[in-house]
Design an enzyme around this catalytic site. Sequence first.
Site, short mmCIF file in Angstrom:
data_model
loop_
_atom_site.label_atom_id
_atom_site.label_comp_id
_atom_site.label_asym_id
_atom_site.label_seq_id
_atom_site.Cartn_x
_atom_site.Cartn_y
_atom_site.Cartn_z
CE LYS A 1 21.62 41.67 65.92
NZ LYS A 1 20.46 41.04 66.55
C1 LIG Z 1 19.98 41.38 67.87
C2 LIG Z 1 18.57 41.13 68.22
C3 LIG Z 1 17.92 41.78 69.29
C4 LIG Z 1 18.65 42.73 70.23
O1 LIG Z 1 19.01 43.92 69.60
P1 LIG Z 1 20.14 44.88 70.26
O2 LIG Z 1 20.43 45.88 69.20
O3 LIG Z 1 21.31 43.98 70.53
O4 LIG Z 1 19.57 45.46 71.49
C5 LIG Z 1 16.59 41.53 69.52
N1 LIG Z 1 15.90 40.66 68.76
C6 LIG Z 1 16.48 40.01 67.72
C7 LIG Z 1 15.67 39.04 66.94
C8 LIG Z 1 17.83 40.21 67.40
O5 LIG Z 1 18.39 39.56 66.38
#
Ligand SMILES: *Cc1c(COP(=O)(O)O)cnc(C)c1O
Length: 492
Positions: free
Chosen positions: A130
């Site tokens: 993120k």
């Molecule tokens: C948010 C997240 C995901 C999922 O990503 P999306 O964009 O919601 O599909 C997968 N792995 C981690 C570690 C995350 O923080």
Amino acid sequence: MQYVSTRAAASAAASSSQQFSDILLGGLAVDGGLFLPTAYPQVTGAELDAWRQLSYADLAFEILKKFATDIPEADLRALTAKTYTKEVYKNARKGEKASQITPLRVLEEGENGTKLVLQALSNGPTLAFKDMAMQLLGNLFEYTLAKQNAQLNIFGATSGDTGSAAEYAMRGKQGIRVFMLSPHKKMSAFQTAQMFSLQDPNIFNIAIEGVFDDAQDMVKAVSNDLPFKAKQKIGTVNSINWARVVAQVVYYFRGYLSATTSNDQKVSFTVPSGNFGNICAGHIARMMGLPIDKLVAATNENDVLDEFFRTGVYRVRKSSETYHTSSPSMDISKASNFERFIYDLVGRDGDRTRALFQKVETHGGFDLSGKPGADGDEFKLVAKYGFKSGKSTHDDRLNTIRDVADDYGIVIDTHTADGIKVARENLEPGVTMIVLETALAAKFNETILDALGEDAERPEGFENIEDLPQKFVVMPPDVEKMKAYIAANTGL
Ligand SMILES: *Cc1c(COP(=O)(O)O)cnc(C)c1O
């Protein structure tokens, strides 16, 4: 570049379109849809060749300028240069170069011409992917707010990843405050320390006496008070934010270009998926002309997306059917960015998209399988968009973490393990499969300990994070008290 809502009626689309800066600070369109460009910008083979040599920051600039046409290029270049540095994305594994921002590591080259590669997206300040988008968002927000002489108070609830990524992106930024609710004593010690050790005056950590849903309900209640929301300049940074999606498009280009020497080479991606934000960026990269072969969505036990890509039926889950798993950032009951793909799948028909997602609200889903009684037959077009899927369970995660440690000598996190498990099922001769690494193992140490019998290694600087002084307030789930706290701290 103009943007429209995925629910805009064809007649209204042209007149209601907006520019990048207009939609940057917002979430949903007023009609409840999500924003997309009126047409995807296209890249040429010559551009791809030229981009292969670029730094991550310069590549981000080249891609962003196709979408953010209302921001002067010099400003955009300065923003990407400030964001994508080896100081911000410094948590690379030993043997990987932090300056590459999203370094690739070849795990395995099979005798039959298969290749399995890991692309590290989790070297930023909170050790999860993120940060790739959120760090840019922090700089874009600060820049845009300064231009408008405006301020923004970000208000949200988190059970872990998103809240900390938002706080690390917005800390110290002019014109921005973050009010982040979390369930008191329900996050891991590591996650709590990550958030609560921030001492910046513009970061407000609020531990709610309750569970995550109580915190989430408070955010909804406060946000539904529209006069309060307007007066207090309240906004959000959730995963449907368009700028976040665009920032994520960049690492698909970087992954493809780093893994290849010419544009006729085939590369697929496997993406640990929850809200469909990450893989949606891959879809957009492919629509722009990046020669991605397959996009494989990997889910955990919460397999809403896997079910759709296997059957054409999109069926959201009730909260009683949403499992708490050991890859918790993928524990979703519906995929909030999925509407962006469906809009393309149904031929960019806003009326159709609106009807389908209204059916999600009224009937819990829709069916595009083409079977008698279905809502459509577009499932037959899914392969044309390169999509495939697979699912991984807790046992798969433990086994995969062990295998990867044994075979390749590295420790991966639980979400990435879901990705590797599904990627292995989708290897093809002559095609490089890149798995996106979405978090570092240190964040999910409990499961690593179960799988390997030893702790995950922590990157430098995180060794004693639990011992740092913490700044937070504890509050009951009381909406009026919450409003008073916000108003007292914004002075608005
Ligand atoms: C948010 C997240 C995901 C999922 O990503 P999306 O964009 O919601 O599909 C997968 N792995 C981690 C570690 C995350 O923080």
